[in-house]
Design a protein around this motif. Structure first.
Motif, PDB file in Angstrom:
ATOM      1  N   TYR A 114       0.845  -1.199   0.000  1.00 19.23           N
ATOM      2  CA  TYR A 114       0.000   0.000   0.000  1.00 19.23           C
ATOM      3  C   TYR A 114       0.878   1.245   0.000  1.00 19.23           C
ATOM      4  CZ  TYR A 114      -3.305  -3.545   1.525  1.00 19.23           C
ATOM      5  OH  TYR A 114      -4.053  -4.682   1.621  1.00 19.23           O
ATOM      6  N   PRO A 115       1.600   1.495  -1.096  1.00 14.21           N
ATOM      7  CA  PRO A 115       2.562   2.609  -1.089  1.00 14.21           C
ATOM      8  C   PRO A 115       1.912   3.973  -0.849  1.00 14.21           C
ATOM      9  CG  PRO A 115       2.360   1.661  -3.290  1.00 14.21           C
ATOM     10  CD  PRO A 115       1.596   0.784  -2.368  1.00 14.21           C
ATOM     11  N   GLU A 116       0.713   4.213  -1.426  1.00 13.28           N
ATOM     12  CA  GLU A 116       0.080   5.525  -1.245  1.00 13.28           C
ATOM     13  C   GLU A 116      -0.255   5.755   0.228  1.00 13.28           C
ATOM     14  OE1 GLU A 116      -1.237   3.214  -3.391  1.00 13.28           O
ATOM     15  OE2 GLU A 116      -0.480   4.013  -5.285  1.00 13.28           O
ATOM     16  N   ARG A 117      -0.877   4.754   0.859  1.00 17.54           N
ATOM     17  CA  ARG A 117      -1.250   4.884   2.270  1.00 17.54           C
ATOM     18  C   ARG A 117      -0.007   5.038   3.149  1.00 17.54           C
ATOM     19  NH1 ARG A 117      -3.769   7.001   6.173  1.00 17.54           N
ATOM     20  NH2 ARG A 117      -4.255   5.660   7.936  1.00 17.54           N
ATOM     21  N   LEU A 142       2.921   6.339   2.302  1.00 18.85           N
ATOM     22  CA  LEU A 142       3.467   7.686   2.146  1.00 18.85           C
ATOM     23  C   LEU A 142       2.592   8.719   2.871  1.00 18.85           C
ATOM     24  CD1 LEU A 142       4.649   7.583  -1.561  1.00 18.85           C
ATOM     25  CD2 LEU A 142       6.061   7.588   0.490  1.00 18.85           C
ATOM     26  N   GLU A 143       1.287   8.500   2.852  1.00 17.42           N
ATOM     27  CA  GLU A 143       0.375   9.388   3.579  1.00 17.42           C
ATOM     28  C   GLU A 143       0.681   9.345   5.077  1.00 17.42           C
ATOM     29  OE1 GLU A 143      -4.335   9.182   4.562  1.00 17.42           O
ATOM     30  OE2 GLU A 143      -3.758   8.773   2.482  1.00 17.42           O
ATOM     31  N   ARG A 184       3.909  11.204   5.820  1.00 16.37           N
ATOM     32  CA  ARG A 184       3.693  12.660   5.837  1.00 16.37           C
ATOM     33  C   ARG A 184       3.015  13.097   7.132  1.00 16.37           C
ATOM     34  NH1 ARG A 184       3.086  11.860   0.184  1.00 16.37           N
ATOM     35  NH2 ARG A 184       0.883  11.335   0.383  1.00 16.37           N
TER      36      ARG A 184
END
Length: 197
Positions: free
Chosen positions: A157-160, A162-163, A166
């Motif tokens: 789950y790369p997007e999650r 990175l979220e 952040r």
């Protein structure tokens, strides 16, 4: 291919394995280069084929099995292969198709054998990395399940991931700013009584 090297071993005695043939180092280097040039999905497929071949009897593994074993267990590829094996152990269905006419029981047996072979290969690769660390004068850290879980989450789950990174950075910045403000207030508070005296 260049001439193979024979390792010493028992010969001619019944019940003993025949002498093992070590692949030539030039051939191993070429195999390593081939694997390194593959995209990750292609290398994962090649690794799965290698693991599946390892679960068959030695005579039916194919002539390149030892060459592939030396390449995959090399210091250049061991870490890359080790990262892929947990997924193969968890999700063998993604790498093993059902053969035509194969019963459910036969398929499940093949999956179990594949898993067991992948776990064994994982142990070999841990030893390769431990040996490499020992040559450099240190021990590998104990397995870190949390670290592995974080890496899996980042991969799956790369997007999650990175979220979350952040969000954590923002929280760190807020904490740092709050601590700096508290220190500033504390300095002001200590200056005021000194000025009043």
């Amino acid at each position: 291919m260049a001439a193979a090297q024979h390792t010493s071993g028992p010969e001619g005695e019944e019940g003993r394995r025949p002498r093992r043939v070590e692949p030539d180092s030039t051939d191993v280097a070429q195999q390593i280069a081939l694997y390194q040039s593959m995209p990750p999905t292609e290398f994962a497929e090649a690794l799965a084929v290698f693991v599946a071949a390892g679960s068959r009897p030695e005579a039916s593994r194919g002539e390149d099995y030892e060459l592939q074993a030396c390449a995959i267990r090399s210091r250049e590829l061991a870490r890359k292969a080790l990262r892929l094996l947990p997924k193969m152990i968890r999700e063998p269905d993604a790498y093993l198709g059902v053969r035509e006419g194969e019963s459910r029981a036969a398929y499940l047996k093949r999956v179990g054998t594949f898993r067991s072979r992948a776990e064994r290969e994982e142990q070999f690769l841990h030893l390769v990395l431990a040996g490499e660390a020992a040559r450099k004068g240190y021990f590998l850290p104990d397995p870190n399940p949390r670290g592995r879980a974080r890496r899996r989450l980042a991969d799956e789950y790369p997007e999650r991931f990175l979220e979350l990174v952040r969000e954590e950075r923002a929280a760190d910045q807020e904490r740092t700013a709050a601590e700096a403000a508290a220190r500033k207030r504390m300095r002001r508070a200590t200056k005021r009584p000194a000025e009043g005296s």
